[in-house]
Design a protein around this motif. Structure first.
Motif, mmCIF file in Angstrom:
data_model
loop_
_atom_site.group_PDB
_atom_site.id
_atom_site.type_symbol
_atom_site.label_atom_id
_atom_site.label_comp_id
_atom_site.label_asym_id
_atom_site.label_seq_id
_atom_site.Cartn_x
_atom_site.Cartn_y
_atom_site.Cartn_z
ATOM 1 N N GLU A 1 -3.878 -2.079 1.315
ATOM 2 C CA GLU A 1 -5.311 -2.862 2.129
ATOM 3 C C GLU A 1 -5.083 -3.498 3.344
ATOM 4 O O GLU A 1 -5.642 -3.772 3.802
ATOM 5 N N ALA A 2 -3.417 -2.979 4.184
ATOM 6 C CA ALA A 2 -3.792 -2.899 5.327
ATOM 7 C C ALA A 2 -4.766 -1.456 5.763
ATOM 8 O O ALA A 2 -5.469 -2.054 7.098
ATOM 9 N N ILE A 3 -4.699 -0.665 5.238
ATOM 10 C CA ILE A 3 -5.404 0.791 5.967
ATOM 11 C C ILE A 3 -7.081 0.024 5.120
ATOM 12 O O ILE A 3 -7.926 0.019 6.652
ATOM 13 N N GLU B 1 3.698 6.763 -6.449
ATOM 14 C CA GLU B 1 3.651 5.927 -7.335
ATOM 15 C C GLU B 1 3.951 4.907 -8.125
ATOM 16 O O GLU B 1 3.113 3.933 -9.221
ATOM 17 N N LYS B 2 3.821 4.135 -6.911
ATOM 18 C CA LYS B 2 3.308 2.158 -6.361
ATOM 19 C C LYS B 2 2.466 1.872 -7.066
ATOM 20 O O LYS B 2 1.967 0.484 -7.346
ATOM 21 N N ILE B 3 1.304 2.658 -6.573
ATOM 22 C CA ILE B 3 -0.341 2.105 -5.918
ATOM 23 C C ILE B 3 -0.850 1.729 -7.485
ATOM 24 O O ILE B 3 -0.720 3.169 -8.445
ATOM 25 N N SER B 4 -1.977 1.031 -7.689
ATOM 26 C CA SER B 4 -2.151 0.755 -8.918
ATOM 27 C C SER B 4 -3.691 0.789 -8.317
ATOM 28 O O SER B 4 -4.092 0.840 -7.093
ATOM 29 N N ASP B 5 -4.675 0.155 -9.170
ATOM 30 C CA ASP B 5 -5.904 -0.508 -9.004
ATOM 31 C C ASP B 5 -6.353 -1.321 -8.147
ATOM 32 O O ASP B 5 -7.061 -0.797 -7.181
ATOM 33 N N ASP B 6 -5.897 -2.465 -7.626
ATOM 34 C CA ASP B 6 -5.751 -3.171 -6.824
ATOM 35 C C ASP B 6 -5.932 -2.769 -5.082
ATOM 36 O O ASP B 6 -6.720 -2.893 -4.430
ATOM 37 N N GLY B 7 -4.365 -1.972 -5.343
ATOM 38 C CA GLY B 7 -4.398 -1.232 -3.973
ATOM 39 C C GLY B 7 -5.924 -0.076 -3.697
ATOM 40 O O GLY B 7 -7.182 0.322 -2.475
ATOM 41 N N VAL B 8 -6.170 0.645 -4.630
ATOM 42 C CA VAL B 8 -7.186 1.182 -4.159
ATOM 43 C C VAL B 8 -8.474 0.973 -4.278
ATOM 44 O O VAL B 8 -8.982 1.413 -3.563
ATOM 45 N N MET B 9 -8.784 0.117 -5.210
ATOM 46 C CA MET B 9 -10.024 -0.328 -4.763
ATOM 47 C C MET B 9 -10.084 -1.340 -3.631
ATOM 48 O O MET B 9 -11.098 -1.047 -2.916
ATOM 49 N N SER B 10 -9.260 -1.822 -2.814
ATOM 50 C CA SER B 10 -9.140 -2.387 -1.220
ATOM 51 C C SER B 10 -9.441 -1.379 -0.854
ATOM 52 O O SER B 10 -10.001 -1.749 0.480
ATOM 53 N N LEU B 11 -9.233 0.217 -0.223
ATOM 54 C CA LEU B 11 -9.430 1.293 0.362
ATOM 55 C C LEU B 11 -10.883 1.323 -0.012
ATOM 56 O O LEU B 11 -11.339 1.733 0.608
ATOM 57 N N ALA B 12 -11.138 1.118 -1.250
ATOM 58 C CA ALA B 12 -12.189 1.960 -1.168
ATOM 59 C C ALA B 12 -13.591 1.024 -0.694
ATOM 60 O O ALA B 12 -14.623 1.017 0.678
ATOM 61 N N TYR B 13 -13.189 0.030 -0.949
ATOM 62 C CA TYR B 13 -14.070 -1.614 -0.247
ATOM 63 C C TYR B 13 -14.076 -0.493 1.497
ATOM 64 O O TYR B 13 -15.159 -1.519 1.619
ATOM 65 N N GLY B 14 -12.789 -0.646 2.106
ATOM 66 C CA GLY B 14 -12.418 -0.938 3.198
ATOM 67 C C GLY B 14 -12.979 0.732 4.508
ATOM 68 O O GLY B 14 -12.930 0.117 5.197
ATOM 69 N N CYS B 15 -13.108 1.629 3.518
ATOM 70 C CA CYS B 15 -12.863 2.660 3.875
ATOM 71 C C CYS B 15 -14.159 3.665 3.390
ATOM 72 O O CYS B 15 -13.796 4.154 3.096
ATOM 73 N N PRO B 16 -15.552 3.170 3.689
ATOM 74 C CA PRO B 16 -16.448 3.801 2.876
ATOM 75 C C PRO B 16 -17.032 5.009 3.366
ATOM 76 O O PRO B 16 -17.208 6.211 2.391
ATOM 77 N N ASP B 17 -16.524 5.541 4.322
ATOM 78 C CA ASP B 17 -16.822 6.859 5.322
ATOM 79 C C ASP B 17 -15.590 7.682 4.545
ATOM 80 O O ASP B 17 -15.397 9.024 5.151
ATOM 81 N N LEU B 18 -14.874 7.630 3.738
ATOM 82 C CA LEU B 18 -13.649 8.296 3.038
ATOM 83 C C LEU B 18 -14.572 9.389 2.953
ATOM 84 O O LEU B 18 -15.404 9.502 1.712
ATOM 85 N N ARG B 19 -13.556 10.919 2.546
ATOM 86 C CA ARG B 19 -14.655 12.504 2.243
ATOM 87 C C ARG B 19 -13.250 12.799 1.345
ATOM 88 O O ARG B 19 -13.988 13.893 0.675
#
Length: 362
Positions: free
Chosen positions: A192-194, A210-228
């Motif tokens: 979420e911070a990233i 192993e601790k991360i879940s869908d909530d974390g990945v979704m926050s990442l996807a929304y905030g980092c649209p340029d992810l390659r």
């Protein structure tokens, strides 16, 4: 500081003689006569051990190298790396790239603090396998090196998620971040911070966190649209929801690692395929030999090894959508190890080769 003085002197002398042979009409008889520009050119021909040795020849050389050296690699130092960094950080204040990968843990927090106190222009830092480092190092980097764009912390197991999150609030220009194996440092809070702070992120390795879940990945996807590039290998808690979010928001995604993510099903594959179709010009890939800018945007690497819930039709849909995904020999960019039910999935190359084989007349 331990130096092989004889070998160092010999290499520098050889470079000196080579440069002098190429320069006519220039009066240089001794090392001390060399102009700064020529000195830096000579040092560009030798390894980092010789550069460090040269910085101790005289005050003039030390100052010249201090202002001219922008890249340093110390991974060759198998002993006393911590002491070496403590002695060099105050000298090499213009460093932009510093590689400190270790085979055995040597670096301690005081060395990283020295880097943060003196190397304020640092952009790329490799601290991988620094098992002795604690949150102190990350807090120091946050304040001293805000221009970081590339940071490798893989294998650093003592950092906390709060420290990583704190770092991202200051180092907002990060584009490449390797957190592979940082099991204590990566949580949904971290992602979420990233997502909130590092909107330029392009490459992120979260392997075996192993601790991360869908909530974390979704926050990442929304905030980092340029992810390659995103590696989620071994992130066993994530499900299709993570891949759907990445497919919807990260339209530039080229490489995705899902090894051992056994909760991934066909829904995730179809979401990737649909996103590919949606983002193609005119709904189809250009077939010209010359690659277009759109071809570069497509998924080019996908690891779904051990994702045993997937079926051939769903994976084939992804393969058909992205022609850069290959199953053919020597070009395995679609990796499906351990998925015995996916043996019928083939890339465009194999299908084209099969069509090209002349069939015998009946």
């Amino acid at each position: 500081m331990v130096m092989v003085v004889g070998e160092t002197s010999m290499e520098l002398d050889q470079c000196f003689q080579m440069m002098m042979m190429k320069m006519e009409g220039v009066s240089i008889k001794e090392w001390k006569d060399i102009p700064v520009e020529l000195l830096m050119r000579i040092l560009s021909l030798v390894d980092d051990r010789n550069v460090i040795a040269a910085s101790g020849v005289c005050c003039g050389w030390r100052d010249a190298i201090s202002l001219g050296l922008t890249r340093l690699r110390l991974s060759w130092c198998n002993n006393n790396m911590n002491s070496l960094v403590l002695s060099l950080a105050p000298k090499f204040v213009k460093l932009q790239t510093l590689i400190l990968r270790q085979d055995k843990p040597q670096l301690e927090d005081n060395a990283v603090e020295a880097i943060a106190n003196h190397c304020h222009e640092l952009q790329e830092l490799d601290l991988s396998k620094s098992l002795k480092l604690t949150d102190r190092s990350l807090y120091a980097l946050a304040h001293g090196c805000p221009n970081l764009t590339k940071l490798n912390l893989s294998g650093c197991t003592s950092f906390s998620d709060k420290a990583i999150a704190y770092l991202t609030t200051f180092c907002r220009n990060l584009k490449v971040l390797n957190l592979c194996g940082c099991v204590n440092a990566v949580s949904d809070y971290t992602l979420e911070a990233i997502g909130n702070n590092c909107n330029q992120m392009q490459s992120l390795n979260l392997g075996w966190c192993e601790k991360i879940s869908d909530d974390g990945v979704m926050s990442l996807a929304y905030g980092c649209p340029d992810l390659r590039t995103l590696d989620l290998c071994g992130c066993v808690l994530i499900t299709d929801e993570s891949v759907v979010a990445l497919a919807d928001w990260c339209v530039h995604l080229r490489s995705l690692g899902l090894y051992y993510c056994r909760n991934i099903t066909d829904r995730a594959m179809y979401s990737l395929a649909q996103s590919g179709v949606k983002n193609k010009p005119g709904g189809q890939w250009k077939s010209s030999a010359k690659k277009s800018k759109f071809d570069e945007e497509g998924l080019r690497s996908l690891n779904i090894s051990q994702c045993t819930a997937l079926t051939p039709s769903a994976v084939q849909a992804v393969c058909d959508t992205f022609p850069a995904l290959h199953t053919c020999s020597g070009r395995h960019s679609l990796v499906m190890s351990g998925c015995l039910n996916l043996t019928s999935v083939h890339c465009a190359c194999i299908l084209q080769a099969h069509r090209a084989v002349p069939h015998s007349a009946h």
